[in-house]
Scaffold this active site. Structure first.
Site, short mmCIF file in Angstrom:
data_model
loop_
_atom_site.label_atom_id
_atom_site.label_comp_id
_atom_site.label_asym_id
_atom_site.label_seq_id
_atom_site.Cartn_x
_atom_site.Cartn_y
_atom_site.Cartn_z
N CYS A 135 1.08 -1.09 -0.30
CA CYS A 135 0.05 -0.06 0.11
C CYS A 135 1.00 0.73 0.24
O CYS A 135 1.28 1.59 0.49
CB CYS A 135 -1.23 0.11 1.37
SG CYS A 135 -2.22 1.29 1.44
N CYS A 137 -0.72 4.12 1.97
CA CYS A 137 -0.16 4.12 3.65
C CYS A 137 1.23 4.25 3.87
O CYS A 137 1.31 4.76 4.68
CB CYS A 137 -0.68 2.51 4.36
SG CYS A 137 -1.70 1.90 3.45
N ASP A 138 2.24 3.70 3.04
CA ASP A 138 3.06 3.54 3.70
C ASP A 138 4.57 4.47 2.84
O ASP A 138 5.05 4.46 3.34
CB ASP A 138 3.85 2.28 3.77
CG ASP A 138 2.99 1.42 4.45
OD1 ASP A 138 2.47 1.77 5.76
OD2 ASP A 138 2.52 0.22 4.01
#
Ligand code: FAD
Ligand code: NAP
Length: 331
Positions: A136, A139-140
């Site tokens: 992701c 997300c990261d």
């Protein structure tokens, strides 16, 4: 404390399919309960701009899904933050159990559990998951500011992730196992034009390499698919974007599946192999897998459920009666 909730229509999943089913089921006065699962809003909440949702030239995935959830709520759907851990489709009414301890019984079930990211399946990938290996980018990606990043895959997700990661990374290497991408042409054009992106064609990632103290990625070992040549690419982050698999754990031993585990539905409908159980969105769709098609199937599932429940005449019936009702549904 555990409680039992009965509903005429239980919708499992809160992606475009689930929320759209909830809008239609609410307007059909079916008083649906929708259980959101561990990813409220579904896959679109992990992406940035969505540019192919009709009516919005560009909309943030999380905003779009928040709007869909609010719409379903406003129409009357009861939206519950819970995750279904088991589903028994051999009983009438159907019975689902939530992680919260709540038992949900339902005359009809709409399965809209979508899909989950696939992994390469390498032991080293598992070892570094959460320590440099991710599925992701939204997300990261932020953790890899100024670092070199590798993305594995050649579909829309891989290309979008690679483009998004150029906002943070010093450089992004996209590694694809073939010599052409599966992604849409408009995305390919953007990728090819981005000076921070390098593409390594005809290669697979064979191993993620790194250190253990502290645990972190140092690079990937790649293999040329034709020559077998092995090389190493230094990087701090590895984003795996090799597709998504349907989330069928709840039903895999109960419903007929096809094409690699997707829930089978009768052509042109959302009816599954069990009358009263309907499937919509990525959990049943091995071809299109788009937000708009998932939403369309959510609409179909609610309409199919409404017809099924009308056939049952609102009464709790035996399995034989339910089957008869389903057979009577006009095609
Ligand atoms: P999902 O969105 O996968 O939602 C599934 C839902 O089911 C989730 O809410 C989850 O919590 C819930 N669930 C699962 N198991 C359970 C359980 N046991 N109990 C309760 N709930 C459960 N498509 C586009 O059209 N345009 C795009 O720009 C686009 N960008 C994308 C970017 C990325 C990074 C990804 C991964 C996908 C993208 N897609 C895009 C594809 C699109 O997101 C999917 O086609 C769509 O979200 C599928 O909707 P769905 O409702 O079937 O399932
Ligand atoms: P996908 O379209 O199935 O693509 C997966 C990619 O990963 C393919 O290029 C595939 O290679 C590669 N791959 C698969 N297994 C691999 C392995 N073991 N090793 C190396 N490479 C591997 O999956 P996706 O990109 O996640 O997209 C899923 C769905 O969501 C699609 O329908 C897509 O259109 C949709 N989506 C849409 C958007 C958008 O509209 N903007 C954005 C994201 C996703 P091959 O090409 O060789 O098979």
């Amino acid at each position: 404390m555990s409680q039992t909730r009965h509903t005429r229509t239980l919708i499992i999943g809160s992606g475009p399919a689930g929320y759209t089913a909830a809008v239609y089921a609410s307007r059909a006065m079916l008083k649906p309960i929708l259980v959101q699962g561990i990813q409220p809003g579904g896959q679109l909440t992990i992406t940035t701009d969505v540019e192919n949702w009709p009516g919005d030239a560009s909309v943030m995935g999380s905003d779009l899904m928040a709007r869909m959830g609010a719409h379903a709520h406003e129409m009357g759907a009861e939206i519950i933050a819970d995750h279904i851990k088991s589903l028994d489709l051999s009983l009438r009414p159907f019975k689902a159990q939530g992680d919260s301890g709540t038992i949900y019984t339902a005359d009809a079930v709409i399965l809209a559990t979508g899909a989950q990211a696939k992994w390469l399946g390498l032991p080293s990938e598992g070892h570094f998951k959460g320590f440099g290996v991710s599925a992701c980018a939204t997300c990261d990606g932020f953790f890899y500011r100024g670092q070199a990043i590798v993305v594995a895959g050649g579909g829309n997700t891989a290309v979008e992730e690679a483009l998004f990661l150029t906002n943070f990374a010093s450089g992004v290497t996209l590694i694809h196992r073939r010599d052409s991408l599966r992604a849409e042409k408009i995305l390919q054009d953007r990728l090819f034009r981005n000076p921070k992106v390098k593409i390594l064609w005809n290669h697979t990632v064979n191993e993620v390499i790194g250190s253990d103290e502290p645990r972190g990625v140092e690079g990937v070992r790649t293999k040329h698919v034709k020559t077998g040549e092995i090389a190493e690419i230094p990087c701090k982050g590895v984003f795996v974007a090799v597709g998504h698999a349907p989330a069928t754990a709840l039903v895999k031993d109960q419903l007929k599946l096809h094409n690699g585990g997707y829930v089978q539905v009768e052509p042109g409908s959302t009816r599954t192999s069990i009358p009263g159980v309907f499937a919509a969105g990525d959990v049943t769709d091995h071809i299109y897998r788009q937000a708009v098609t998932s939403a369309g199937m959510g609409c179909m599932a609610a309409l199919d459920a409404e017809k099924f429940l009308a056939g049952m005449n609102g009464a709790k019936v035996s399995e034989a009666d339910a089957c008869a009702a389903a057979t009577d549904i006009p095609g």
